[in-house]
Design an enzyme around this catalytic site. Structure first.
Site, mmCIF file in Angstrom:
data_model
loop_
_atom_site.group_PDB
_atom_site.id
_atom_site.type_symbol
_atom_site.label_atom_id
_atom_site.label_comp_id
_atom_site.label_asym_id
_atom_site.label_seq_id
_atom_site.Cartn_x
_atom_site.Cartn_y
_atom_site.Cartn_z
ATOM 1 N N GLU A 58 0.829 -1.210 0.000
ATOM 2 C CA GLU A 58 0.000 0.000 0.000
ATOM 3 C C GLU A 58 0.858 1.253 0.000
ATOM 4 O O GLU A 58 0.525 2.263 -0.637
ATOM 5 C CB GLU A 58 -0.915 -0.013 1.239
ATOM 6 C CG GLU A 58 -1.953 1.116 1.276
ATOM 7 C CD GLU A 58 -1.510 2.298 2.118
ATOM 8 O OE1 GLU A 58 -2.282 3.257 2.259
ATOM 9 O OE2 GLU A 58 -0.366 2.285 2.619
ATOM 10 N N ASP A 71 -7.719 1.313 8.616
ATOM 11 C CA ASP A 71 -6.410 1.968 8.499
ATOM 12 C C ASP A 71 -6.257 3.036 9.581
ATOM 13 O O ASP A 71 -7.241 3.676 9.982
ATOM 14 C CB ASP A 71 -6.257 2.610 7.117
ATOM 15 C CG ASP A 71 -4.804 2.784 6.702
ATOM 16 O OD1 ASP A 71 -3.904 2.507 7.517
ATOM 17 O OD2 ASP A 71 -4.556 3.206 5.554
#
Length: 422
Positions: A230, A268
């Site tokens: 990511e 997240d």
């Protein structure tokens, strides 16, 4: 090295909410400061779908958070994609998933980066319904899978032994809970506790606490996806970021496996106490799911199942609400959901802390800066949410039992199939 703002739409983004505009410029990028001016979403018009006592039973299925914290300690290490430490964390996550209950696919691929070609591996764990459980090696031909899926063995795997190009998806509608497990490259050690070791630990705990209670009658299939790559290696761009999610979104699109996603719940930057984690609703298509999280938090709070004002590492006068009800636009923050949105899969529930933690992309983003009270609360809330979405929380009449009331009300035990209806 100066931290650069990842995950935000490049260029100047001006967001007006109720006439309040906020802009924060970090590292040459601009990101909407949607904190003070965000519009508040009304709470769910109906009360929690199930009484707080039932939710509390699911929230308290484990006696303490020791396993959760052990996972956090093992994942919150330097784990830049392509390094031996990264491989160790990948193997830790894989071995934390019991192959009695989970089909595990290691979706490995190579991609060009500013530092040359690197190997990335997404971890995709699909729950095996009881009728699909065999020897833990291969799914049966009539299980509804679109392809045979290969799982790893419980022993520590090696990349060559565990990598598979299988397509671990099903034809049934599926709920996906996801996070990224890599850490960003910095010249100084960066263990990325909130970014996103905490989210990965929550996912492993959800797997452990619910796996014995999921039956063939659940309304959805459950997948846990640990995205790789990511983080940008140099600077957040369309080609230097989201390596794993870009790859998987394309792969699933080509296989026709995007339409049966009920929701992609992306976690997240969770667990910060400074500022305390706040989660907003960003996507119209999943706002009803966000409202369920609001209702669950409220119910657990009323049932005294969440942390007290003194819990955690950051002193607080009172417990702060996590699901604030604020509304942000869907393009406010780029993350692993972005490639799926680009392909028309709009059923995204993006659970990212806004504002970002103060320790974001600094060497202080370590376990000592995680608010353990907030992390424990989030773990309970998401556990109940997943159980509810799968249809595990049902109102039925308990069967008569000769066991004492104390034996029947055993809140601190591994959840079994018979517990969820109480």
């Amino acid at each position: 090295k100066k931290a650069k703002m990842k995950k935000c739409v490049s260029g100047l983004v001006v967001l007006c909410f109720l006439g309040i505009i906020g802009i924060v410029a970090i590292g040459g990028h601009s990101c909407a400061a949607v904190m003070a001016g965000a519009t508040a979403a009304p709470s769910s018009s109906s009360s929690a779908r199930f009484p707080p006592a039932r939710m509390k039973r699911v929230a308290d299925v484990v006696a303490d958070d020791s396993a959760l914290l052990n996972d956090l300690d093992n994942i919150a290490v330097v784990r830049v994609a392509g390094t031996p430490e990264h491989a160790q964390v990948r193997d830790y996550i894989v071995n934390g998933l019991d192959t009695t209950y989970w089909d595990i696919e290691l979706d490995a691929f190579d991609a060009d980066t500013p530092f040359g070609t690197k190997r990335f591996t997404n971890i995709i764990a699909t729950f095996k319904l009881p009728k699909r459980r065999g020897d833990g090696a291969t799914a049966s031909a009539d299980d509804g899978n679109t392809a045979t899926t290969t799982t790893t063995t419980p022993t520590t795997p090696t990349p060559s032994a565990t990598t598979t190009s299988g397509d671990n998806t099903t034809q049934r509608r599926r709920l996906i809970v996801a996070a990224h497990y890599d850490s960003k490259y910095f010249e100084t050690p960066f263990v990325a506790a909130t970014d996103s070791a905490t989210a990965c630990a929550i996912m492993l705990d959800i797997a452990r606490s619910l796996q014995q209670s999921i039956t063939a009658s659940v309304s959805l299939d459950l997948q846990l996806v640990f995205f790789d790559g990511e983080e940008a290696f140099v600077e957040w761009t369309a080609t230097d970021s989201l390596y794993g999610s870009r790859h998987l979104a394309t792969k699933w699109e080509q296989a026709g496996n995007l339409d049966n996603i009920e929701a992609l719940v992306l976690l997240d930057l969770l667990g910060s106490g400074s500022p305390a984690t706040q989660l907003a609703s960003m996507h119209v298509a999943t706002h009803h799911l966000y409202q369920r999280l609001q209702a669950i938090e409220q119910a657990l709070q009323k049932g005294n199942a969440l942390s007290t004002q003194n819990a955690g590492t950051v002193p607080r006068k009172t417990r702060q609400t996590v699901f604030t009800g604020k509304r942000f636009p869907s393009n406010a923050v780029q993350d692993d959901h972005t490639p799926f949105l680009a392909k028309g899969m709009a059923r995204v529930l993006h659970m990212i802390a806004i504002p970002f933690p103060e320790v974001w992309h600094t060497t202080n983003d370590d376990v000592t800066h995680v608010d353990l009270g907030i992390l424990s609360d989030l773990n309970k809330i998401f556990r109940v949410f997943v159980a509810e979405q799968l249809g595990l929380l049902k109102i039925v009449t308990p069967k008569p039992s000769s066991a004492s009331s104390a034996q029947r009300m055993r809140p601190h035990t591994t959840l079994s199939t018979g517990d969820l209806h109480l």
